[in-house]
Design a protein around this motif. Structure first.
Motif, PDB file in Angstrom:
ATOM      1  N   PRO A 129       0.832  -1.202   0.000  1.00  0.00           N
ATOM      2  CA  PRO A 129       0.000   0.000   0.000  1.00  0.00           C
ATOM      3  C   PRO A 129       0.871   1.258   0.000  1.00  0.00           C
ATOM      4  O   PRO A 129       1.996   1.254   0.503  1.00  0.00           O
ATOM      5  N   GLY A 131       2.783   4.381   0.864  1.00  0.00           N
ATOM      6  CA  GLY A 131       3.368   4.787   2.136  1.00  0.00           C
ATOM      7  C   GLY A 131       4.094   3.662   2.847  1.00  0.00           C
ATOM      8  O   GLY A 131       4.878   3.913   3.766  1.00  0.00           O
ATOM      9  N   ASP A 132       3.860   2.417   2.430  1.00  0.00           N
ATOM     10  CA  ASP A 132       4.548   1.269   3.028  1.00  0.00           C
ATOM     11  C   ASP A 132       5.784   0.873   2.234  1.00  0.00           C
ATOM     12  O   ASP A 132       6.437  -0.107   2.567  1.00  0.00           O
ATOM     13  N   VAL A 168      -7.261  -1.915   2.727  1.00  0.00           N
ATOM     14  CA  VAL A 168      -6.398  -0.768   2.420  1.00  0.00           C
ATOM     15  C   VAL A 168      -6.814  -0.039   1.141  1.00  0.00           C
ATOM     16  O   VAL A 168      -6.217   0.975   0.782  1.00  0.00           O
ATOM     17  N   THR A 169      -7.834  -0.541   0.463  1.00  0.00           N
ATOM     18  CA  THR A 169      -8.230   0.030  -0.825  1.00  0.00           C
ATOM     19  C   THR A 169      -8.681   1.480  -0.709  1.00  0.00           C
ATOM     20  O   THR A 169      -8.292   2.332  -1.524  1.00  0.00           O
ATOM     21  N   GLU A 170      -9.483   1.811   0.278  1.00  0.00           N
ATOM     22  CA  GLU A 170      -9.969   3.187   0.408  1.00  0.00           C
ATOM     23  C   GLU A 170      -8.813   4.164   0.632  1.00  0.00           C
ATOM     24  O   GLU A 170      -8.757   5.230   0.007  1.00  0.00           O
ATOM     25  N   ASP A 171      -7.860   3.799   1.495  1.00  0.00           N
ATOM     26  CA  ASP A 171      -6.705   4.671   1.723  1.00  0.00           C
ATOM     27  C   ASP A 171      -5.861   4.810   0.450  1.00  0.00           C
ATOM     28  O   ASP A 171      -5.343   5.891   0.154  1.00  0.00           O
ATOM     29  N   CYS A 172      -5.729   3.715  -0.298  1.00  0.00           N
ATOM     30  CA  CYS A 172      -4.989   3.779  -1.565  1.00  0.00           C
ATOM     31  C   CYS A 172      -5.693   4.695  -2.551  1.00  0.00           C
ATOM     32  O   CYS A 172      -5.050   5.495  -3.248  1.00  0.00           O
ATOM     33  N   LYS A 174      -7.614   7.247  -1.839  1.00  0.00           N
ATOM     34  CA  LYS A 174      -7.420   8.628  -1.381  1.00  0.00           C
ATOM     35  C   LYS A 174      -6.020   9.128  -1.741  1.00  0.00           C
ATOM     36  O   LYS A 174      -5.851  10.284  -2.138  1.00  0.00           O
ATOM     37  N   PHE A 175      -5.019   8.267  -1.622  1.00  0.00           N
ATOM     38  CA  PHE A 175      -3.649   8.633  -1.970  1.00  0.00           C
ATOM     39  C   PHE A 175      -3.551   8.980  -3.453  1.00  0.00           C
ATOM     40  O   PHE A 175      -3.003  10.018  -3.823  1.00  0.00           O
TER      41      PHE A 175
END
Length: 187
Positions: A129, A131-132, A168-172, A174-175
């Motif tokens: 994801p 940031g990782d 983690v899809t929603e955060d991805c 948004k990124f």
């Protein structure tokens, strides 16, 4: 993709393998053109022909106008590091951006995802994801658009083989949406 691990078949040289894929991709592109389709090739450490200079060589020798590259940022990162190369000495000091420069104008589709430089248990890139990993997207995105000449209307978030990807899809999203707003002219 080339559908075979980066291990030379018995009795074949690497030049013969590359020529085989030029012929194969050319035939695929010609057949696809009859139906108005494009063919995009995704390179990666888990498959044959993953050295950046050889990826470019294939692009230079498959001259069909409907053949281009599926540029996955994670795979580009790991291929630039030299993971699973058959041919030695093909690392890129300039990482993803140097790879983009090599294939500029031939990128037909983009997969965006981060990478920590490791391979997963299937022998291909760990799609981490955002940031990782270690990819500097504030450098890569403008490079894809400007120097790389990427003109596609969209790119895909690729969480291939990430455990519990939905979490983690929603955060991805948004990124990537923030990148779109920052760098894309018509978002």
């Amino acid at each position: 993709d080339t559908c075979t691990p980066p291990i030379l078949p018995e009795g074949m040289t690497y030049d013969e393998v590359k020529a085989f894929f030029v012929k194969n991709f050319t035939e695929m592109a010609d057949e696809a053109a009859e139906y108005g389709f494009d063919v995009v090739w995704e390179f990666e450490p888990g498959f044959m022909i993953n050295e950046p200079k050889n990826v470019k060589w294939i692009l230079d020798h498959v001259t069909a106008p409907n053949f281009s590259l599926l540029f996955d940022t994670c795979h580009a990162y790991n291929c630039a590091l030299g993971h699973r190369h058959i041919e030695a000495g093909c690392k890129l000091e300039g990482s993803v951006n140097e790879f983009i420069d090599m294939v500029a104008g031939r990128i037909g589709l983009v997969h965006l995802i981060d990478c920590d430089g490791t391979l997963n248990d299937t022998g291909t890139s760990t799609h981490a994801p955002f940031g990782d990993g270690n990819i500097d997207f504030d450098s890569v995105i403008p490079h894809l658009l400007n120097e790389g000449g990427y003109k596609g209307d969209w790119w895909a978030i690729d969480l291939c083989e990430w455990p519990n990807a939905w979490a983690v899809t929603e955060d991805c999203f948004k990124f990537v949406d923030a990148l779109n707003k920052k760098y894309c002219k018509d978002c």
